[in-house]
Design an enzyme around this catalytic site. Structure first.
Site, mmCIF file in Angstrom:
data_model
loop_
_atom_site.group_PDB
_atom_site.id
_atom_site.type_symbol
_atom_site.label_atom_id
_atom_site.label_comp_id
_atom_site.label_asym_id
_atom_site.label_seq_id
_atom_site.Cartn_x
_atom_site.Cartn_y
_atom_site.Cartn_z
ATOM 1 N N CYS A 143 -13.616 -8.271 -25.215
ATOM 2 C CA CYS A 143 -12.378 -7.723 -25.770
ATOM 3 C C CYS A 143 -12.670 -6.689 -26.865
ATOM 4 C CB CYS A 143 -11.466 -8.853 -26.230
ATOM 5 S SG CYS A 143 -9.738 -8.321 -26.299
ATOM 6 N N HIS B 36 -11.220 -12.463 -21.769
ATOM 7 C CA HIS B 36 -11.836 -13.490 -22.629
ATOM 8 C C HIS B 36 -12.497 -14.596 -21.799
ATOM 9 C CE1 HIS B 36 -10.564 -12.320 -26.707
ATOM 10 N NE2 HIS B 36 -9.658 -11.641 -26.017
ATOM 11 N N GLU C 282 -14.698 -16.623 -22.704
ATOM 12 C CA GLU C 282 -15.030 -17.828 -23.487
ATOM 13 C C GLU C 282 -14.008 -18.940 -23.258
ATOM 14 O OE1 GLU C 282 -13.693 -15.117 -24.655
ATOM 15 O OE2 GLU C 282 -12.582 -15.376 -26.521
HETATM 16 N N1 LIG Z 1 -7.925 -5.727 -31.366
HETATM 17 C C1 LIG Z 1 -8.306 -5.316 -30.048
HETATM 18 C C2 LIG Z 1 -9.128 -6.377 -29.369
HETATM 19 C C3 LIG Z 1 -8.293 -7.553 -28.982
HETATM 20 C C4 LIG Z 1 -9.040 -8.846 -29.058
HETATM 21 O O1 LIG Z 1 -10.238 -8.920 -29.194
HETATM 22 N N2 LIG Z 1 -8.269 -9.926 -29.047
HETATM 23 C C5 LIG Z 1 -8.751 -11.197 -29.372
HETATM 24 C C6 LIG Z 1 -7.804 -11.840 -30.294
HETATM 25 C C7 LIG Z 1 -8.317 -13.152 -30.693
HETATM 26 C C8 LIG Z 1 -7.429 -13.693 -31.777
HETATM 27 O O2 LIG Z 1 -6.317 -14.050 -31.463
HETATM 28 O O3 LIG Z 1 -7.879 -13.725 -32.932
HETATM 29 C C9 LIG Z 1 -7.096 -4.960 -29.215
HETATM 30 O O4 LIG Z 1 -5.993 -5.346 -29.578
HETATM 31 O O5 LIG Z 1 -7.271 -4.313 -28.175
#
Ligand SMILES: N[C@@H](CCC(=O)NCCCC(=O)O)C(=O)O
Length: 260
Positions: A113, A221, A223
């Site tokens: 991501c 994601h 994971e």
């Molecule tokens: N900010 C970027 C990447 C999005 C991302 O990594 N989301 C994971 C969120 C996990 C969490 O909820 O903390 C975008 O918006 O493209």
């Protein structure tokens, strides 16, 4: 046999409005320990605390995790606008040079991501500030309400290039993935090969052409449900195998340094 050390790039989180922490989701640690079979080590991604050189020495591979703050548009030569949202400049300062060093050395990393977006920016690519505002694109953001199961539910197909590394790894041209992001790849960086797309054309899977090590990175994601999902599992297993191989190759180098 000792486990390869996997540096999990942490995010800066503020708890209760004032307590700053460096954290990585427990899902990342579990996927690293239980599926990649590595030793999970959460990294405070801040150049005041760690250097890229130290991380390259300490770890066998890196998981570039997801994160809400976006890569700062300065990093790809664009002006900051309100649509770019929040940032984590400390993390940018570590991950972007770290990716370039890993590509050069053949040291494995896997981007997830935000991490996927970092790989692209590190190699000179640019990002869209908000893909749902682009013509023909759908909303890939996390549903604002619901359980974790609902937020991480499989939401769209990703179509992979015929014969590419993702197709070979998954044994399928089409896989189902979750989706929790607002930004996306606008222009691929140097040597970045987009190897999978969502139905609306959003880049979802990439690797670095000609890199000597593992560089597979995804916009979704893996994971989540990493041990059971037929897409997540092979991805983390392959990443773990690459880190293990790096660790066995570098042990003689480390021993030579110690005895010198
Ligand atoms: N900010 C970027 C990447 C999005 C991302 O990594 N989301 C994971 C969120 C996990 C969490 O909820 O903390 C975008 O918006 O493209």
């Amino acid at each position: 046999m000792t486990r390869p050390v996997i540096g999990i790039i942490g995010n800066n989180h503020v708890i209760d409005g004032h307590y700053v922490t460096h954290g990585g989701g427990a899902m990342n640690s579990s996927a690293v320990a239980q599926v990649a079979r590595g030793l999970p080590l959460v990294i405070p991604a801040d150049p005041k605390l760690v250097s890229v050189e130290e991380l390259l020495e300490a770890c066998d591979g890196f998981l570039l995790t997801g994160g809400r703050p976006n890569v700062h548009p300065d990093e790809y030569g664009e002006e900051e606008t309100p649509a770019h949202g929040s940032f984590d400049r400390s993390r940018d300062a570590i991950t972007l040079p770290l990716v370039r060093a890993c590509v050069e050395r053949g040291q494995p990393f896997m981007g997830i991501c935000r991490g996927f977006q970092e790989v692209n920016v590190a190699m000179g690519g640019a990002l869209h500030a908000e893909i749902r505002d682009l013509p023909g694109r759908t909303n890939h953001r996390m549903p604002p309400e619901g359980t974790l199961e609902e937020k991480f539910a499989l939401r769209h197909v990703v179509t992979l290039s015929e014969g590419g590394p993702f197709h070979r790894l998954f044994g399928a041209r089409e896989v189902m993935t979750n989706t929790l992001h607002g930004q996306g790849v606008k222009t691929p960086g140097r040597r970045i090969v987009i190897d999978g797309h969502a139905p609306d054309g959003t880049p979802e899977a990439l690797y670095v052409e000609g890199a000597p090590g593992f560089t597979l990175s995804v916009q979704w994601h893996p994971e989540w449900n990493a041990g059971a999902d037929p897409v997540s599992r092979p991805l983390f297993e392959a990443f773990g195998a690459a880190a293990r191989e790096w660790s066995t190759r570098r042990q003689p180098m480390a021993a030579t340094r110690r005895s010198a």
